[in-house]
Design a protein around this motif. Structure first.
Motif, PDB file in Angstrom:
ATOM      1  N   ASP A  34      96.563 -55.376  20.228  1.00 53.54           N
ATOM      2  CA  ASP A  34      95.836 -55.478  20.600  1.00 53.54           C
ATOM      3  C   ASP A  34      95.401 -56.525  19.501  1.00 53.54           C
ATOM      4  O   ASP A  34      95.287 -56.739  18.652  1.00 53.54           O
ATOM      5  N   PRO A  35      95.390 -58.334  20.084  1.00 48.93           N
ATOM      6  CA  PRO A  35      95.074 -59.702  19.220  1.00 48.93           C
ATOM      7  C   PRO A  35      93.956 -59.078  18.627  1.00 48.93           C
ATOM      8  O   PRO A  35      93.547 -59.911  17.530  1.00 48.93           O
ATOM      9  N   VAL A  36      92.152 -58.460  19.360  1.00 46.11           N
ATOM     10  CA  VAL A  36      91.486 -57.738  17.711  1.00 46.11           C
ATOM     11  C   VAL A  36      91.506 -56.409  17.714  1.00 46.11           C
ATOM     12  O   VAL A  36      91.046 -56.739  16.176  1.00 46.11           O
ATOM     13  N   TYR A  37      91.776 -55.956  18.230  1.00 45.29           N
ATOM     14  CA  TYR A  37      91.982 -54.300  17.864  1.00 45.29           C
ATOM     15  C   TYR A  37      92.875 -53.545  16.842  1.00 45.29           C
ATOM     16  O   TYR A  37      93.413 -52.995  16.800  1.00 45.29           O
ATOM     17  N   GLY A  38      93.982 -54.763  16.768  1.00 42.62           N
ATOM     18  CA  GLY A  38      95.039 -54.119  16.144  1.00 42.62           C
ATOM     19  C   GLY A  38      96.381 -52.886  16.633  1.00 42.62           C
ATOM     20  O   GLY A  38      96.639 -52.950  17.808  1.00 42.62           O
ATOM     21  N   THR A  39      96.726 -52.150  15.769  1.00 42.25           N
ATOM     22  CA  THR A  39      98.212 -51.382  16.658  1.00 42.25           C
ATOM     23  C   THR A  39      96.905 -50.279  16.720  1.00 42.25           C
ATOM     24  O   THR A  39      97.569 -49.413  17.490  1.00 42.25           O
ATOM     25  N   GLN A  40      96.492 -49.553  16.368  1.00 38.44           N
ATOM     26  CA  GLN A  40      95.496 -48.367  16.870  1.00 38.44           C
ATOM     27  C   GLN A  40      94.292 -48.168  16.805  1.00 38.44           C
ATOM     28  O   GLN A  40      93.516 -48.938  15.438  1.00 38.44           O
ATOM     29  N   LEU A  41      92.946 -47.563  17.532  1.00 34.07           N
ATOM     30  CA  LEU A  41      92.173 -47.440  17.177  1.00 34.07           C
ATOM     31  C   LEU A  41      91.357 -46.824  16.217  1.00 34.07           C
ATOM     32  O   LEU A  41      92.048 -45.572  15.685  1.00 34.07           O
ATOM     33  N   ASP A  76      87.851 -45.109  14.114  1.00 34.74           N
ATOM     34  CA  ASP A  76      87.204 -45.107  14.677  1.00 34.74           C
ATOM     35  C   ASP A  76      85.932 -44.224  13.757  1.00 34.74           C
ATOM     36  O   ASP A  76      84.951 -43.901  14.246  1.00 34.74           O
ATOM     37  N   LEU A  77      86.679 -44.719  12.249  1.00 31.87           N
ATOM     38  CA  LEU A  77      85.544 -44.675  11.061  1.00 31.87           C
ATOM     39  C   LEU A  77      85.640 -46.063   9.945  1.00 31.87           C
ATOM     40  O   LEU A  77      86.698 -46.867  11.151  1.00 31.87           O
ATOM     41  N   ALA A  78      84.773 -46.575   9.261  1.00 32.24           N
ATOM     42  CA  ALA A  78      84.829 -47.112   9.441  1.00 32.24           C
ATOM     43  C   ALA A  78      84.197 -47.416   7.394  1.00 32.24           C
ATOM     44  O   ALA A  78      83.275 -46.457   7.428  1.00 32.24           O
ATOM     45  N   VAL A  79      84.213 -48.092   6.744  1.00 28.67           N
ATOM     46  CA  VAL A  79      83.806 -48.086   5.144  1.00 28.67           C
ATOM     47  C   VAL A  79      81.911 -48.602   5.285  1.00 28.67           C
ATOM     48  O   VAL A  79      81.579 -49.438   6.511  1.00 28.67           O
ATOM     49  N   PRO A  80      80.820 -48.158   4.578  1.00 20.58           N
ATOM     50  CA  PRO A  80      79.627 -48.955   4.362  1.00 20.58           C
ATOM     51  C   PRO A  80      79.396 -50.311   5.074  1.00 20.58           C
ATOM     52  O   PRO A  80      80.621 -50.829   4.007  1.00 20.58           O
ATOM     53  N   GLY A  81      78.723 -50.452   5.897  1.00 18.17           N
ATOM     54  CA  GLY A  81      78.676 -52.333   5.553  1.00 18.17           C
ATOM     55  C   GLY A  81      78.835 -52.228   7.157  1.00 18.17           C
ATOM     56  O   GLY A  81      79.329 -53.786   7.126  1.00 18.17           O
ATOM     57  N   LEU A  82      80.467 -51.981   7.566  1.00 14.80           N
ATOM     58  CA  LEU A  82      80.997 -52.388   8.955  1.00 14.80           C
ATOM     59  C   LEU A  82      81.247 -51.475  10.476  1.00 14.80           C
ATOM     60  O   LEU A  82      80.948 -50.308   9.567  1.00 14.80           O
ATOM     61  N   VAL A  83      81.523 -51.501  11.369  1.00 11.94           N
ATOM     62  CA  VAL A  83      81.099 -51.052  12.728  1.00 11.94           C
ATOM     63  C   VAL A  83      83.183 -50.774  12.903  1.00 11.94           C
ATOM     64  O   VAL A  83      83.402 -51.252  12.264  1.00 11.94           O
ATOM     65  N   SER A  84      82.375 -49.102  13.164  1.00  9.29           N
ATOM     66  CA  SER A  84      83.773 -48.932  13.425  1.00  9.29           C
ATOM     67  C   SER A  84      84.227 -49.482  14.727  1.00  9.29           C
ATOM     68  O   SER A  84      83.889 -49.752  15.346  1.00  9.29           O
ATOM     69  N   GLU A  85      85.583 -49.086  15.140  1.00  5.34           N
ATOM     70  CA  GLU A  85      85.954 -49.771  16.533  1.00  5.34           C
ATOM     71  C   GLU A  85      85.873 -49.118  18.039  1.00  5.34           C
ATOM     72  O   GLU A  85      85.697 -49.847  18.780  1.00  5.34           O
ATOM     73  N   GLU A 124      85.151 -44.692  24.287  1.00  8.89           N
ATOM     74  CA  GLU A 124      83.856 -45.551  24.708  1.00  8.89           C
ATOM     75  C   GLU A 124      82.926 -46.430  23.273  1.00  8.89           C
ATOM     76  O   GLU A 124      83.580 -47.165  22.344  1.00  8.89           O
ATOM     77  N   THR A 125      81.708 -47.174  23.234  1.00  6.91           N
ATOM     78  CA  THR A 125      81.284 -48.097  21.957  1.00  6.91           C
ATOM     79  C   THR A 125      82.133 -48.988  21.335  1.00  6.91           C
ATOM     80  O   THR A 125      82.741 -48.374  20.333  1.00  6.91           O
ATOM     81  N   LEU A 126      82.778 -49.793  22.258  1.00  6.42           N
ATOM     82  CA  LEU A 126      83.789 -50.449  21.634  1.00  6.42           C
ATOM     83  C   LEU A 126      83.010 -51.705  20.446  1.00  6.42           C
ATOM     84  O   LEU A 126      81.918 -51.888  21.496  1.00  6.42           O
ATOM     85  N   GLY A 127      83.325 -52.074  19.125  1.00  9.10           N
ATOM     86  CA  GLY A 127      82.862 -52.650  18.414  1.00  9.10           C
ATOM     87  C   GLY A 127      82.788 -54.107  17.950  1.00  9.10           C
ATOM     88  O   GLY A 127      81.671 -54.701  18.033  1.00  9.10           O
ATOM     89  N   LYS A 172      87.178 -60.443  10.714  1.00  8.51           N
ATOM     90  CA  LYS A 172      86.225 -61.604   9.894  1.00  8.51           C
ATOM     91  C   LYS A 172      85.612 -60.639   8.472  1.00  8.51           C
ATOM     92  O   LYS A 172      86.186 -60.262   8.071  1.00  8.51           O
ATOM     93  N   ALA A 173      84.269 -59.722   9.099  1.00 14.45           N
ATOM     94  CA  ALA A 173      83.321 -58.430   8.499  1.00 14.45           C
ATOM     95  C   ALA A 173      85.223 -58.326   7.870  1.00 14.45           C
ATOM     96  O   ALA A 173      85.086 -58.056   6.751  1.00 14.45           O
ATOM     97  N   CYS A 174      85.884 -57.539   7.987  1.00 17.20           N
ATOM     98  CA  CYS A 174      86.542 -56.433   7.584  1.00 17.20           C
ATOM     99  C   CYS A 174      87.333 -57.088   6.540  1.00 17.20           C
ATOM    100  O   CYS A 174      87.682 -56.031   5.631  1.00 17.20           O
ATOM    101  N   LEU A 175      88.236 -58.465   7.052  1.00 12.24           N
ATOM    102  CA  LEU A 175      88.926 -58.876   5.741  1.00 12.24           C
ATOM    103  C   LEU A 175      88.014 -59.522   4.903  1.00 12.24           C
ATOM    104  O   LEU A 175      88.807 -59.444   3.252  1.00 12.24           O
ATOM    105  N   ASP A 176      86.669 -59.697   5.312  1.00 15.47           N
ATOM    106  CA  ASP A 176      85.795 -60.098   3.772  1.00 15.47           C
ATOM    107  C   ASP A 176      85.904 -58.899   2.968  1.00 15.47           C
ATOM    108  O   ASP A 176      85.148 -59.065   1.641  1.00 15.47           O
ATOM    109  N   MET A 177      85.585 -57.672   3.287  1.00 13.35           N
ATOM    110  CA  MET A 177      85.317 -56.711   2.424  1.00 13.35           C
ATOM    111  C   MET A 177      86.133 -56.574   0.877  1.00 13.35           C
ATOM    112  O   MET A 177      87.731 -56.866   1.409  1.00 13.35           O
TER     113      MET A 177
END
Length: 544
Positions: A211-218, A220-229, A259-262, A368-373
């Motif tokens: 998927d061009p935005v979500y990549g190869t798998q969903l 559902d977790l993220a490090v602090p400061g980032l929204v999960s997918e 649900e709740t696509l980020g 981009k926010a993910c790649l800036d981590m």
């Protein structure tokens, strides 16, 4: 046999030379006769014929040997003899107790039954196994961190440790009664569309496209400061199935959504494929099954007309680019344990390795926010978060998790169930046994008689189990035959009995009833069987 005859005829028509005992004038009947089917003294000719037929198959699989090149003719005769399916169900077969060969663990059955090392590794190797286990169990943390060599998590991820998905080195499960989906995730992909993409898949340069935005798998977790997918949602519909004797079983048919696509909507072409984590036992033995023995069961065009058309998965080695036989993963998308481990570290946890140097895991250019981590690369240790020494230990650990010994294999009901299993045609895909390569890199895996009950090929499993997602040569209906060894210990090790790729089956009976496509005949014979036969079959499976 019809398939072998067909291969030989095609070779004759192409002007290809035949072995000295087979002449161009021989009819199909002559070939069968020469093969030893009608004369026991000519069994050796059948072995040669079988090997020659396998050689013919190799024409379509460049670089992948389709003849056993590790055995003497005498050893080849022994291997063919001992791996021939039995017709005697009055007693256990020789060596059947030790379903992982000499590496089988005979330790007491308990919740740790999938976590023992191979019984035949050396004292020094046991140390490497324990170090690999420590890495397999450790929780990775987000960067930067004071715990150097343990940071690099995510930034988007599904789990913090390998053990989180492969709990007790066993089988994952769907979320039941909670939001815990740690050992199950949604694979995201679309099929090739442009000619360039189609060529990439055809040449085994790509399995499919993310998927061009979500990549190869969903994730559902993220490090602090980032929204999960987002979060996977499963809605079940109960579907009743009636056996011929009037007994009724209810199957649960799942429907998947997010649900709740980020990060906005999914691409309209993206398909969702749910996957639970596979058990880890016996992987090193599977890796050392010679390609010829797997290809010998392949019949992609169903030339023998039995309705079973197993297909080999052909993939490219990430580092060398060489074509290899895929044998790991739900769609046999990985050729080696090391590649499977690297892909899981990157996709599930967000940890890079030499084979998958993705420091930001599955983050895409649209995130981009993910790649800036920050990432967790430690230059003094290497240029990836899990450098070569780490991957060596993780791979060694994964290669040497022992298969437990069989249980109750001489019990009359188990023997009766084994006969039902064979009689229903289950062994058409669940091939009982192989003998591993004599030239295996580790002596612990070399020349072992093993009983995985899988052909490691791709099979069309019908509409009911279809996920609509292409993975390399596997289409949306095809799945690799999963090994059955250890399946009877799922409840003891993992405290559940959820089976199939998404855990929809709540027990072994439901798992069988979901079989369709090439397995429809075997499934229908199960439905038509008596209650006693069905119970015996399940008892046999529980003994594996």
């Amino acid at each position: 046999m019809r398939r072998i005859v067909d291969f030989l005829r095609r070779r004759r028509q192409a002007g290809t030379s035949l072995p000295h005992h087979l002449t161009p004038q021989m009819s199909g009947r002559d070939i069968v006769y020469a093969a030893g089917w009608r004369h026991p003294a000519r069994e050796v000719l059948f072995v040669a014929l079988f090997a020659f037929a396998a050689s013919a198959m190799a024409q379509d699989l460049p670089g992948i040997p389709a003849m056993r090149d590790d055995l003497t003719p005498k050893d080849l005769d022994r291997v063919r003899a001992i791996t021939t399916p039995t017709s005697d169900f009055s007693r256990p077969e020789q060596f059947e107790l030790m379903q992982g060969g000499a590496s089988t663990t005979k330790k007491r059955v308990n919740a740790d039954s999938f976590s023992h090392s191979s019984a035949n590794i050396t004292f020094e190797e046991e140390g490497a196994f324990k170090l690999g286990n420590a890495i397999f169990r450790k929780n990775w943390v987000s960067s930067p961190s004071s715990t150097q060599a343990s940071d690099g998590l995510g930034p988007l991820f599904n789990a913090r440790a390998c053990q989180s998905c492969h709990l007790k080195d066993g089988r994952g499960h769907p979320p039941e009664g909670s939001a815990d989906a740690t050992s199950m995730f949604l694979r995201l992909a679309r099929e090739a569309e442009t000619e360039e993409e189609k060529q990439a898949v055809a040449s085994h340069q790509a399995l499919n496209f993310p998927d061009p935005v979500y990549g190869t798998q969903l994730q559902d977790l993220a490090v602090p400061g980032l929204v999960s997918e987002g979060r996977m949602r499963i809605d079940y519909e109960e579907v009743p199935v009636t056996f011929n004797d009037g007994a009724v079983v209810s199957l649960r048919k799942p429907a998947y959504s997010i649900e709740t696509l980020g990060y906005g909507p999914l691409d309209r072409r993206t398909t969702l494929s749910p996957r639970i984590a596979n058990p880890m036992i016996g992987l090193g033995l599977v890796e050392q099954i010679h390609p010829a023995d797997i290809l010998a069961n392949a019949d992609p065009d169903d030339a023998d007309g039995d309705g079973i058309s197993g297909k080999a998965s052909i993939v490219r080695d990430t580092l060398t680019g060489a074509l290899m036989l895929g044998r790991f993963g739900w769609k046999a998308q990985s050729a080696t344990i090391r590649q499977q481990s690297s892909d899981a570290l990157a996709g599930d946890i967000g940890i890079s390795s030499p084979e998958a140097p993705h420091h930001w895991g599955d983050c895409t250019q649209a995130q981009k926010a993910c790649l800036d981590m920050p990432n967790g690369v430690q230059p003094r240790l290497g240029d990836t978060e899990a450098p070569e020494p780490i991957m060596d230990l993780v791979t060694f650990y994964s290669q040497h998790l022992a298969v437990p010994a069989r249980r109750n294999l001489g019990e009359p009901e188990v023997l009766a169930g084994k006969q039902v299993f064979y009689g229903m045609g289950c062994t058409s895909c669940h091939t009982p046994k192989f003998v591993t390569r004599r030239d295996a890199p580790n002596k612990a895996h070399a020349f072992q008689l093993i009983w995985p009950y899988s052909d490691f090929l791709l099979h069309d499993m019908g509409e009911g189990l279809a996920d609509g997602q292409q993975v390399g040569v596997a289409d949306g209906y095809e799945w690799r035959t999963p090994p059955l060894w250890g399946i009877g210990l799922t409840q003891r090790v993992n405290n559940h009995t959820f089976f199939l790729h998404d855990g929809r089956a709540r027990n072994l009976t439901e798992a069988i009833l979901w079989h369709g496509g090439e397995a429809q005949g075997a499934r229908d014979r199960f439905v038509a069987a008596s209650a006693e036969e069905r119970a015996a079959l399940i008892r046999f499976l529980e003994s594996l």
